[in-house]
Design a protein around this motif. Structure first.
Motif, PDB file in Angstrom:
ATOM      1  N   GLU A 265      31.948  23.118  47.659  1.00  0.00           N
ATOM      2  CA  GLU A 265      31.379  24.193  46.863  1.00  0.00           C
ATOM      3  C   GLU A 265      31.618  24.077  45.492  1.00  0.00           C
ATOM      4  OE1 GLU A 265      31.706  27.601  49.173  1.00  0.00           O
ATOM      5  OE2 GLU A 265      29.851  27.149  50.314  1.00  0.00           O
ATOM      6  N   ARG A 266      33.054  24.045  45.299  1.00  0.00           N
ATOM      7  CA  ARG A 266      33.485  23.855  43.839  1.00  0.00           C
ATOM      8  C   ARG A 266      33.058  22.979  43.028  1.00  0.00           C
ATOM      9  NH1 ARG A 266      38.324  25.164  46.288  1.00  0.00           N
ATOM     10  NH2 ARG A 266      39.170  23.067  46.277  1.00  0.00           N
ATOM     11  N   HIS A 267      32.481  21.892  43.607  1.00  0.00           N
ATOM     12  CA  HIS A 267      31.981  20.747  42.906  1.00  0.00           C
ATOM     13  C   HIS A 267      30.669  20.653  42.979  1.00  0.00           C
ATOM     14  CE1 HIS A 267      36.196  19.375  43.030  1.00  0.00           C
ATOM     15  NE2 HIS A 267      35.944  18.724  41.821  1.00  0.00           N
ATOM     16  N   GLY A 268      29.915  21.631  43.195  1.00  0.00           N
ATOM     17  CA  GLY A 268      28.504  21.756  43.170  1.00  0.00           C
ATOM     18  C   GLY A 268      27.878  20.954  44.579  1.00  0.00           C
ATOM     19  N   GLY A 269      28.612  20.874  45.627  1.00  0.00           N
ATOM     20  CA  GLY A 269      28.012  20.087  46.712  1.00  0.00           C
ATOM     21  C   GLY A 269      27.686  21.153  47.919  1.00  0.00           C
ATOM     22  N   ARG A 270      27.813  20.749  49.020  1.00  0.00           N
ATOM     23  CA  ARG A 270      27.506  21.431  50.155  1.00  0.00           C
ATOM     24  C   ARG A 270      28.100  20.819  51.561  1.00  0.00           C
ATOM     25  NH1 ARG A 270      23.253  22.653  53.327  1.00  0.00           N
ATOM     26  NH2 ARG A 270      22.338  20.802  52.836  1.00  0.00           N
TER      27      ARG A 270
ATOM     28  N   VAL B  57      26.453  16.104  47.904  1.00  0.00           N
ATOM     29  CA  VAL B  57      26.669  16.644  46.641  1.00  0.00           C
ATOM     30  C   VAL B  57      25.673  15.876  45.693  1.00  0.00           C
ATOM     31  CG1 VAL B  57      28.134  14.672  45.861  1.00  0.00           C
ATOM     32  CG2 VAL B  57      28.468  17.003  44.986  1.00  0.00           C
ATOM     33  N   LYS B  58      24.999  16.832  44.763  1.00  0.00           N
ATOM     34  CA  LYS B  58      23.765  16.442  43.970  1.00  0.00           C
ATOM     35  C   LYS B  58      24.653  15.655  42.847  1.00  0.00           C
ATOM     36  CE  LYS B  58      19.959  18.339  45.208  1.00  0.00           C
ATOM     37  NZ  LYS B  58      19.944  17.823  46.315  1.00  0.00           N
ATOM     38  N   ARG B  59      24.084  14.539  42.194  1.00  0.00           N
ATOM     39  CA  ARG B  59      24.742  13.920  41.197  1.00  0.00           C
ATOM     40  C   ARG B  59      24.037  14.432  39.815  1.00  0.00           C
ATOM     41  NH1 ARG B  59      24.285   7.398  42.188  1.00  0.00           N
ATOM     42  NH2 ARG B  59      26.288   7.554  40.620  1.00  0.00           N
ATOM     43  N   ARG B  60      25.227  14.658  39.021  1.00  0.00           N
ATOM     44  CA  ARG B  60      25.020  15.326  37.520  1.00  0.00           C
ATOM     45  C   ARG B  60      23.973  14.508  36.925  1.00  0.00           C
ATOM     46  NH1 ARG B  60      30.409  16.752  37.733  1.00  0.00           N
ATOM     47  NH2 ARG B  60      30.633  18.759  38.581  1.00  0.00           N
TER      48      ARG B  60
ATOM     49  N   GLN C 202      33.499  14.719  41.046  1.00  0.00           N
ATOM     50  CA  GLN C 202      32.832  15.054  42.023  1.00  0.00           C
ATOM     51  C   GLN C 202      32.789  14.083  43.098  1.00  0.00           C
ATOM     52  OE1 GLN C 202      28.557  14.834  40.514  1.00  0.00           O
ATOM     53  NE2 GLN C 202      28.316  16.962  41.443  1.00  0.00           N
TER      54      GLN C 202
ATOM     55  N   GLU D 249      21.722  11.735  44.809  1.00  0.00           N
ATOM     56  CA  GLU D 249      22.523  12.685  45.758  1.00  0.00           C
ATOM     57  C   GLU D 249      23.636  11.638  46.416  1.00  0.00           C
ATOM     58  OE1 GLU D 249      21.092  15.919  48.485  1.00  0.00           O
ATOM     59  OE2 GLU D 249      20.733  14.083  49.524  1.00  0.00           O
TER      60      GLU D 249
END
Lengths: 411, 213
Positions: free
Chosen positions: A382-387, A404-407, A315, A349
């Motif tokens: 977007e592929r990595h769950g971010g914006r 990007v939100k941290r998992r 990420q 984040e």
């Protein structure tokens, strides 16, 4: 002088024996005579005072002599007298009644041990070496006897002191055998005396070992400093001088000069102020590396501010790459000298803001076939769950916001 | 002529000359000093409006000047102008009472503007300083603090700082947050006050956490 008084030191000025009592007196802010009296009183408890004095002598560092004050002549002889007094005092204490001749003999032998130990001890003291090396004024014969330039003399005194101690030990053991009374008691007595003598020997060689250790440590510290200096010199030589030479050659090309100066500033700054991290491992370091790359290839200044840090995972890598793409775009199209990059690593984040005050553009006007923004920035995030959000107004510059939100904690 | 009276403190004569040349047209540079002792003496007699203060100097650096002058002339305002952007230097000087901090690579126009703003009582934050402050306050947000009202940044102040760190000018922040420029300045001044009032223990803990000391 105040600092010397605050720290516990052996005094090197105005001392009688080794400056222990005077040093302690300085530290406690009491008259030296009182401390000396305490030592004398303690001496009556089986020579506790002498042992304590010896321990202090070994452990306490000597205070540095104050420059400009010359040592008084004849101090050496005064100290010898003090040594003699010490030996005599112990001798007397060993003979409370002064009755038996054998006891008298033991006392003498113990005194012999003490004086031998004293000689070894005395010469093992670092600041005496210097003093005698600079020529013993006042007492030429003593100076010759004690000159440390002569290695044979040193050996002689070490061996001599050792012989005295050993003879003393043997004497004590032999004499205790003669003492009338139970043979077991005599053996115990002998062993006890031998132990004391051995302790004396340890005390006598202690300062020497201590001094060697201190010297080793100092040497090691010096080497480390030297290595650091060499490393710094290498950086200054290889990079700064190199850059300055290039600057002189390209003096007519301000862009080139700016780029060189900027690159050099970055290198030195990183070296001086920042704990270096690997760009493959730390978020901040990765972003710095990306910013440095952009600075170099587009001759602009990237004002990078990073708050917090975290470990790099997929990420984070994607975020850094998207940020790099945004910086490249700003460098290519905005037509500015400076861009600001702000990154923040929060527990939940990660965010990066890339901002320029350049020409700006109209998002709607970007063609479908242009992949730079859509693929490298928006798509990647977007592929990595971010914006990714791009705000641009023509004439007012552009800001790319990447979050990007941290998992979870990848630490 | 009521130009601002500015005093320069820096141990590099070349740099003093450069700044003097750049600033001379915009403000009234009344003097300069290269050592702590000379600076303290001159500032206390001249009473300038703003002192441009270097962080790293022999004999204690900018901090020593600041502390010595503040005892005698509390009205003199200080703007740290440093080549160092190490967090502990910057935060340390701000805590000692500097009203702002800029790096030496700042352009002459921006520097003149910063001097003017400090003279008017504002705080001047470079994006980097805003980052440091956010860092300083963020790392202790979980820990209990003696006086939360004082030691904690409000959300609004945090927002302002974030925008500052992103390179926004005061008027851009005002536009972004729909507040007046005056309000932005108030927030920034409050941050500075909180930074100065937060106790030393917190700072040293923060520095230790970041392996700065």
């Amino acid at each position: 002088m105040e600092t010397a008084a605050n720290k516990l030191h052996r005094r090197s000025e105005g001392r009688v024996l080794a400056g222990v009592a005077a040093g302690i007196a300085d530290h406690l802010r009491v008259p030296p005579l009182a401390v000396r009296a305490v030592f004398m009183v303690l001496l009556t408890f089986s020579g506790l005072g002498a042992v304590l004095y010896a321990v202090f002598w070994i452990v306490l560092p000597a205070s540095r002599p104050v420059a400009g004050i010359r040592r008084r002549k004849g101090r050496d002889s005064a100290q010898l007298v003090a040594f003699a007094a010490l030996a005599l005092g112990i001798l007397l204490l060993a003979n409370p009644g002064g009755a038996a001749g054998v006891r008298m003999l033991i006392g003498w032998v113990v005194a012999l041990v003490l004086v031998g130990a004293g000689i070894i001890w005395h010469q093992a003291e670092p600041d005496r070496w210097r003093q005698w090396n600079s020529g013993g004024q006042g007492m030429p014969w003593l100076a010759r006897f004690l000159t440390h330039n002569d290695r044979r003399m040193l050996l002689l005194r070490l061996v001599g002191g050792g012989v005295l101690v050993i003879v003393g030990i043997i004497g004590v053991i032999a004499l205790t055998g003669i003492i009338p009374g139970g043979s077991v008691l005599a053996l115990v007595n002998g062993a006890l005396f031998a132990l004391i003598a051995l302790a004396g020997l340890a005390l006598a060689t202690g300062p020497l070992l201590w001094k060697m250790w201190v010297q080793l440590r100092d040497e090691r510290e010096g080497r480390i400093r030297e290595t650091e200096r060499a490393e710094f010199a290498a950086i200054v030589h290889d990079q700064v001088l190199h850059t300055l030479a290039l600057v002189q050659r390209h003096a007519e090309d301000p862009k080139m000069v700016l780029r060189l100066a900027r690159g050099q500033e970055r290198t030195l700054r990183n070296w001086l102020y920042k704990p270096s991290g690997s760009p493959d491992e730390r978020f901040a370091a990765a972003l710095e590396a990306a910013a440095a790359e952009v600075e170099d290839s587009f001759t602009l200044v990237v004002d990078l501010v990073v708050v917090g840090d975290c470990a790099v995972d997929d990420q984070v890598r994607a975020l850094v790459q998207a940020a790099r793409e945004a910086m490249v775009n700003a460098g290519k199209h905005a037509g500015v000298d400076t861009i600001s990059v702000y990154a923040e690593a929060e527990p939940t984040e990660l965010s990066v803001f890339v901002r320029d005050r350049g020409v700006g553009f109209d998002m709607a006007g970007v063609g479908e076939d242009r992949h730079g923004v859509k693929g490298s920035i928006i798509g990647r995030m977007e592929r990595h769950g971010g914006r990714a959000e791009i705000r641009s107004t023509p004439g007012d510059g552009t800001e790319v916001r990447l979050t990007v939100k941290r998992r979870g904690e990848g630490e | 002529m009521d130009a601002l009276r500015v005093f320069l403190v820096d141990d590099h004569a070349m740099f003093r000359a450069g700044v003097r040349a750049e600033l001379g047209k915009r403000v009234n540079v009344i003097g300069e000093a290269g050592t702590v002792a000379a600076a303290v003496a001159a500032i206390n007699t001249e009473k300038p409006d703003v002192v441009l203060l270097d962080v790293h100097m022999p004999d204690g650096g900018g901090r020593a000047v600041l502390e010595a002058v503040r005892r005698v002339s509390p009205d003199v305002k200080f703007l740290a102008l440093s080549v160092s952007d190490a967090a502990e230097d910057v935060i340390g000087l701000i805590r000692a009472g500097a009203r702002g901090y800029v790096t030496k690579t700042i352009s002459p126009d921006e520097l003149a503007d910063a001097v003017r703003r400090v003279a008017e009582g504002d705080a001047v934050f470079s994006p980097r300083l805003a980052g440091f402050v956010l860092d300083a306050f963020a790392s202790r947000s979980e820990a209990p603090v003696a006086d939360p009202e004082l030691d904690q940044l409000t959300n609004r102040e945090r927002e302002v700082l974030r925008l500052l760190a992103r390179g926004y000018a005061y008027k851009e922040i005002a536009k972004e947050l729909f507040i007046s420029i005056k309000t932005v300045e108030t927030h920034v001044s409050n941050v500075l006050r909180k930074l100065q009032m937060s106790n030393r223990y917190e700072l040293s803990r923060w520095a230790a956490d970041r392996r700065l000391v």
